[in-house]
Design a protein around this motif. Structure first.
Motif, PDB file in Angstrom:
ATOM      1  N   ILE A 250       0.841  -1.194   0.000  1.00 45.56           N
ATOM      2  CA  ILE A 250       0.000   0.000   0.000  1.00 45.56           C
ATOM      3  C   ILE A 250       0.879   1.248   0.000  1.00 45.56           C
ATOM      4  CG2 ILE A 250      -1.909  -1.086   1.244  1.00 45.56           C
ATOM      5  CD1 ILE A 250      -1.022   0.426   3.730  1.00 45.56           C
ATOM      6  N   ASP A 251       0.342   2.341  -0.516  1.00 49.42           N
ATOM      7  CA  ASP A 251       0.937   3.662  -0.361  1.00 49.42           C
ATOM      8  C   ASP A 251      -0.008   4.496   0.493  1.00 49.42           C
ATOM      9  OD1 ASP A 251       3.060   2.933  -1.888  1.00 49.42           O
ATOM     10  OD2 ASP A 251       2.672   4.297  -3.555  1.00 49.42           O
ATOM     11  N   VAL A 252       0.557   5.280   1.393  1.00 51.18           N
ATOM     12  CA  VAL A 252      -0.241   6.100   2.303  1.00 51.18           C
ATOM     13  C   VAL A 252       0.077   7.566   2.037  1.00 51.18           C
ATOM     14  CG1 VAL A 252      -0.876   6.521   4.705  1.00 51.18           C
ATOM     15  CG2 VAL A 252      -0.099   4.247   4.007  1.00 51.18           C
ATOM     16  N   LEU A 253      -0.962   8.377   1.798  1.00 52.50           N
ATOM     17  CA  LEU A 253      -0.793   9.790   1.478  1.00 52.50           C
ATOM     18  C   LEU A 253      -1.375  10.645   2.597  1.00 52.50           C
ATOM     19  CD1 LEU A 253      -1.060   8.134  -1.299  1.00 52.50           C
ATOM     20  CD2 LEU A 253      -1.512  10.330  -2.341  1.00 52.50           C
ATOM     21  N   LEU A 266       4.339  10.799   1.701  1.00 53.38           N
ATOM     22  CA  LEU A 266       4.020   9.545   1.017  1.00 53.38           C
ATOM     23  C   LEU A 266       4.827   8.418   1.647  1.00 53.38           C
ATOM     24  CD1 LEU A 266       2.700   7.997  -1.366  1.00 53.38           C
ATOM     25  CD2 LEU A 266       4.620   8.719  -2.782  1.00 53.38           C
ATOM     26  N   LEU A 267       4.140   7.391   2.144  1.00 54.97           N
ATOM     27  CA  LEU A 267       4.788   6.208   2.718  1.00 54.97           C
ATOM     28  C   LEU A 267       4.651   5.039   1.760  1.00 54.97           C
ATOM     29  CD1 LEU A 267       3.476   6.286   6.425  1.00 54.97           C
ATOM     30  CD2 LEU A 267       5.486   7.420   5.476  1.00 54.97           C
ATOM     31  N   PHE A 268       5.744   4.301   1.549  1.00 59.44           N
ATOM     32  CA  PHE A 268       5.728   3.086   0.735  1.00 59.44           C
ATOM     33  C   PHE A 268       5.752   1.881   1.682  1.00 59.44           C
ATOM     34  CE2 PHE A 268       8.234   6.245  -1.725  1.00 59.44           C
ATOM     35  CZ  PHE A 268       7.355   6.430  -2.777  1.00 59.44           C
ATOM     36  N   PHE A 307       5.893   1.437 -10.264  1.00 61.66           N
ATOM     37  CA  PHE A 307       5.210   0.378  -9.523  1.00 61.66           C
ATOM     38  C   PHE A 307       3.997   0.998  -8.839  1.00 61.66           C
ATOM     39  CE2 PHE A 307       4.282  -1.969  -5.668  1.00 61.66           C
ATOM     40  CZ  PHE A 307       4.221  -3.267  -6.133  1.00 61.66           C
ATOM     41  N   ILE A 308       2.826   0.442  -9.089  1.00 62.78           N
ATOM     42  CA  ILE A 308       1.590   0.952  -8.506  1.00 62.78           C
ATOM     43  C   ILE A 308       1.033  -0.110  -7.562  1.00 62.78           C
ATOM     44  CG2 ILE A 308      -0.732   1.820  -8.972  1.00 62.78           C
ATOM     45  CD1 ILE A 308       0.233   2.645 -11.745  1.00 62.78           C
ATOM     46  N   PRO A 309       0.909   0.182  -6.271  1.00 65.88           N
ATOM     47  CA  PRO A 309       0.383  -0.811  -5.332  1.00 65.88           C
ATOM     48  C   PRO A 309      -1.104  -1.055  -5.560  1.00 65.88           C
ATOM     49  CG  PRO A 309       0.609   1.305  -4.242  1.00 65.88           C
ATOM     50  CD  PRO A 309       1.200   1.472  -5.620  1.00 65.88           C
ATOM     51  N   THR A 310      -1.620  -2.067  -4.930  1.00 65.64           N
ATOM     52  CA  THR A 310      -3.028  -2.410  -5.130  1.00 65.64           C
ATOM     53  C   THR A 310      -3.969  -1.532  -4.320  1.00 65.64           C
ATOM     54  OG1 THR A 310      -2.831  -4.083  -3.395  1.00 65.64           O
ATOM     55  CG2 THR A 310      -2.519  -4.818  -5.672  1.00 65.64           C
ATOM     56  N   ARG A 311      -3.406  -0.765  -3.363  1.00 62.64           N
ATOM     57  CA  ARG A 311      -4.268   0.079  -2.530  1.00 62.64           C
ATOM     58  C   ARG A 311      -3.555   1.363  -2.147  1.00 62.64           C
ATOM     59  NH1 ARG A 311      -6.315  -1.069   3.128  1.00 62.64           N
ATOM     60  NH2 ARG A 311      -4.835  -2.785   3.061  1.00 62.64           N
ATOM     61  N   GLY A 343      -7.207   0.555  12.930  1.00 61.41           N
ATOM     62  CA  GLY A 343      -6.282   1.299  13.779  1.00 61.41           C
ATOM     63  C   GLY A 343      -4.898   1.391  13.162  1.00 61.41           C
ATOM     64  N   GLU A 344      -4.442   0.290  12.533  1.00 57.63           N
ATOM     65  CA  GLU A 344      -3.126   0.292  11.882  1.00 57.63           C
ATOM     66  C   GLU A 344      -3.080   1.308  10.753  1.00 57.63           C
ATOM     67  OE1 GLU A 344      -2.857  -3.822  10.751  1.00 57.63           O
ATOM     68  OE2 GLU A 344      -1.371  -4.232  12.322  1.00 57.63           O
ATOM     69  N   GLU A 345      -4.156   1.350   9.948  1.00 57.95           N
ATOM     70  CA  GLU A 345      -4.187   2.279   8.819  1.00 57.95           C
ATOM     71  C   GLU A 345      -4.228   3.728   9.296  1.00 57.95           C
ATOM     72  OE1 GLU A 345      -6.508  -0.701   5.667  1.00 57.95           O
ATOM     73  OE2 GLU A 345      -7.565   0.946   6.636  1.00 57.95           O
ATOM     74  N   LYS A 346      -4.985   4.004  10.347  1.00 59.87           N
ATOM     75  CA  LYS A 346      -5.048   5.363  10.889  1.00 59.87           C
ATOM     76  C   LYS A 346      -3.695   5.779  11.461  1.00 59.87           C
ATOM     77  CE  LYS A 346      -9.993   5.165  11.892  1.00 59.87           C
ATOM     78  NZ  LYS A 346     -11.058   5.110  12.935  1.00 59.87           N
ATOM     79  N   ARG A 347      -2.978   4.826  12.054  1.00 59.84           N
ATOM     80  CA  ARG A 347      -1.651   5.135  12.598  1.00 59.84           C
ATOM     81  C   ARG A 347      -0.678   5.457  11.448  1.00 59.84           C
ATOM     82  NH1 ARG A 347       2.714   1.882  13.822  1.00 59.84           N
ATOM     83  NH2 ARG A 347       1.501   0.029  13.309  1.00 59.84           N
ATOM     84  N   LEU A 348      -0.762   4.717  10.349  1.00 62.95           N
ATOM     85  CA  LEU A 348       0.080   4.997   9.190  1.00 62.95           C
ATOM     86  C   LEU A 348      -0.237   6.368   8.590  1.00 62.95           C
ATOM     87  CD1 LEU A 348       0.176   1.585   7.277  1.00 62.95           C
ATOM     88  CD2 LEU A 348       2.104   2.802   8.251  1.00 62.95           C
TER      89      LEU A 348
END
Length: 600
Positions: A250-253, A266-268, A307-311, A343-348
């Motif tokens: 996943i990438d996190v914006l 941006l996190l990879f 490279f494009i992640p799935t999410r 919770g993990e996604e919100k922390r990221l």
């Protein structure tokens, strides 16, 4: 004269609109599901707009539209036009370079691991990205020592008749000459794939078991190999932290606002591990522009060769379906754009936001552009500067080199050299600069806000006349300045002089001032670039000429030899086997070339 908006003049179809200022320059590109409704919103309740939008509306003097069949097509066209024109008021991605990836070509009989910056849909497996090419290269070297897969290209691999130096250094298993059984080689490939795909724990457990088995059998050399592999795996993964329980890409914006603009973090995340991060910054924007920032960033950043992640995880909902559809088409796999739920996604997402905030604080203010605009009496900020330098060596190899600076930073991917064979032996810098203008206009936008010429009033006048003679665009001619060496004729001296069109004397810029130092740095970069390209071309021409003088060697064979060895001395020292190993040169021709070099 202000722009008078008449809604009936615009269609209700989806499409793209281009806003222009008094000088005809495109200052904003936008997309809309309904062009008439979207454009009308700019001219209703102006006091409710953000400061950026109010300034934009005040500068509009004309609006062009381009109708598309669907909103998705409008989004794609918008991204293409933004990249082409780089409008002043758009969210333009300046740092859109390709990051480093590991590529494992699994379709090959003996796969190799290599570094690349582009994704090719050929069945290869990719791992990354890495924003630091140094770290990626060091990791590749480390893996190559303990997991000795082949390093050579496919063509070299097929034509090799004896192991290379990597095999002698024990950094290649020598599959080219069948030193290692295929099953054993593929076992090594699986270990590398386990490591790079995030299954380091499974790999370490397997390696420890193999090491203990080898030690129990008194096979200490084999046990030492496993020990070294364990150390390499541990060293590779110790810089990565586990941030997700699931093994997913996943990438996190995340977005963060400061008093000077908006930053994006941006996190990879690859296979549940935080692999790398990157920050971006846009001055003058606020979080009210958040939807435009995210849509524009996604369309510009995730190209088909990345490279494009799935999410993708984003901080808030917006019209995400069109962006997700575009990414799915580019990656050829379904891509989802979602907000954080667990919770993990919100922390990221919070980590991404904090990284963006740090990046915004560390971002230096590009005030040098404001200073340049004032000191050079420019109409607007010189966001794009093109600096040119005409150069030749005793009248030979006439070239004009062009370097590009955007937002005061070098854009090396846009550097260009222009050669002019028709001016050979003329030593005519003025003619070269005039010809460059013709070629530059033919190449089209993006146009420079400022063209800086290495030279004095004569070179400046030549460029100015060439633009006046050949400019047929709707917008205004770019602005010009030239930089000439001072009294001592030494580059970089404090007294370098800046000339402007229509002004007899040079500008009274203070020696050592920030604006003069910046212009000197840009000029020196252009000079370094064109001289380097010129010397490289001259050396190549001399070497090729020397090779072509040998009996039995034509242009095609000379090209193959040059690509393989790069120097005549290395060609002369090559064995018959090495010559025969070059694709396109058989054993018979290799023998002829070898004999020709012996007689030299």
């Amino acid at each position: 004269m202000n722009f008078e908006f008449v809604s009936a003049d615009y269609p209700t179809s989806p499409g793209v609109y281009l806003m222009k200022d008094t000088l005809g320059r495109i200052i904003y590109v936008g997309k809309a599901r309904d062009l008439r409704r979207r454009l009308s919103s700019y001219f209703r309740a102006v006091q409710k707009h953000t400061p950026k939008t109010r300034v934009l509306v005040s500068k509009i003097r004309a609006i062009d539209t381009m109708v598309t069949a669907t909103e998705k097509e409008a989004l794609l066209l918008e991204a293409s036009l933004i990249k082409k024109h780089r409008p002043r008021y758009n969210v333009v991605l300046r740092d859109d370079k390709q990051y480093v990836l590991f590529q494992l070509d699994k379709k090959s009989e003996y796969p190799r691991l290599r570094l690349t910056r582009k994704v090719v849909r050929d069945g290869s497996v990719y791992f990354g990205p890495y924003t630091s090419s140094y770290y990626a290269r060091e990791t590749w070297k480390l893996l190559g020592k303990v997991f000795p897969l082949r390093k050579c290209s496919d063509s070299a691999f097929k034509n090799r008749v004896r192991p290379c130096l990597y095999h002698d250094m024990k950094q290649c298993l020598g599959p080219c000459v069948n030193v290692i059984p295929h099953d054993e080689y593929m076992g090594m490939v699986r270990k590398v794939e386990m490591l790079l795909s995030g299954r380091a724990g499974d790999l370490l457990a397997f390696l420890r078991k193999e090491m203990d088995t080898a030690a129990a059998a008194l096979e200490y050399e084999r046990a030492a190999v496993f020990r070294d592999q364990i150390k390499a795996v541990t060293k590779t993964v110790e810089k990565q932290s586990v941030v997700l329980g699931e093994r997913t890409d996943i990438d996190v914006l995340g977005l963060s606002e400061s008093d000077r603009g908006v930053a994006l973090g941006l996190l990879f995340v690859r296979r549940g591990r935080l692999l790398d991060k990157k920050n971006f910054f846009w001055p003058g924007l606020s979080l009210e522009d958040g939807e435009e920032i995210l849509q524009s960033f996604i369309a510009q950043f995730y190209t088909a060769t990345k490279f494009i992640p799935t999410r993708l995880i984003v901080p808030f909902e917006f019209d995400m379906d069109g962006s997700a559809e575009i990414l799915s088409d580019r990656s050829r796999t379904p891509v989802r754009i979602v907000t954080a739920h667990t919770g993990e996604e919100k922390r990221l997402l919070e980590i991404a936001r904090k990284n963006a905030a740090i990046g915004a604080r560390e971002k230096k203010n590009d005030s040098i552009l404001d200073v340049l605009a004032a000191k050079l009496h420019l109409q607007g900020l010189p966001n794009r500067i093109e600096c040119i330098d005409a150069s030749h060596l005793g009248g030979e190899g006439m070239r004009v080199g062009m370097v590009v600076y955007e937002e005061a930073g070098a854009e090396k991917s846009q550097y260009r050299t222009y050669s002019f064979p028709e001016l050979e032996h003329s030593s005519d810098d003025y003619a070269a600069l005039y010809s460059w203008v013709v070629r530059r206009i033919e190449s089209g936008p993006p146009w420079a806000d400022l063209i800086l010429i290495d030279g004095g009033r004569g070179q400046l006048a030549s460029v100015e006349k060439a633009f006046a003679d050949n400019w047929k665009e709707e917008g205004p001619i770019p602005q010009f300045a030239s930089i000439a060496k001072g009294p001592t004729r030494k580059a970089g001296e404090l007294e370098d002089r800046i000339f402007l069109p229509g002004r007899k004397n040079h500008l009274p810029l203070k020696g050592g001032s920030p604006e003069l130092l910046f212009l000197q740095r840009v000029r020196d970069e252009a000079h370094r670039f064109v001289i380097g390209r010129q010397r490289k071309s001259r050396k190549k021409k001399v070497l090729q000429s020397e090779v072509l003088s040998l009996p039995g060697i034509g242009p095609k064979t000379a090209r193959l030899l040059w690509d393989a060895f790069g120097a005549v001395d290395r060609m002369k020292a090559a064995t018959e086997e090495e010559l025969a190993g070059i694709t396109g040169i058989g054993k018979k021709r290799a023998r002829q070339i070898y004999e020709a070099f012996k007689d030299v």
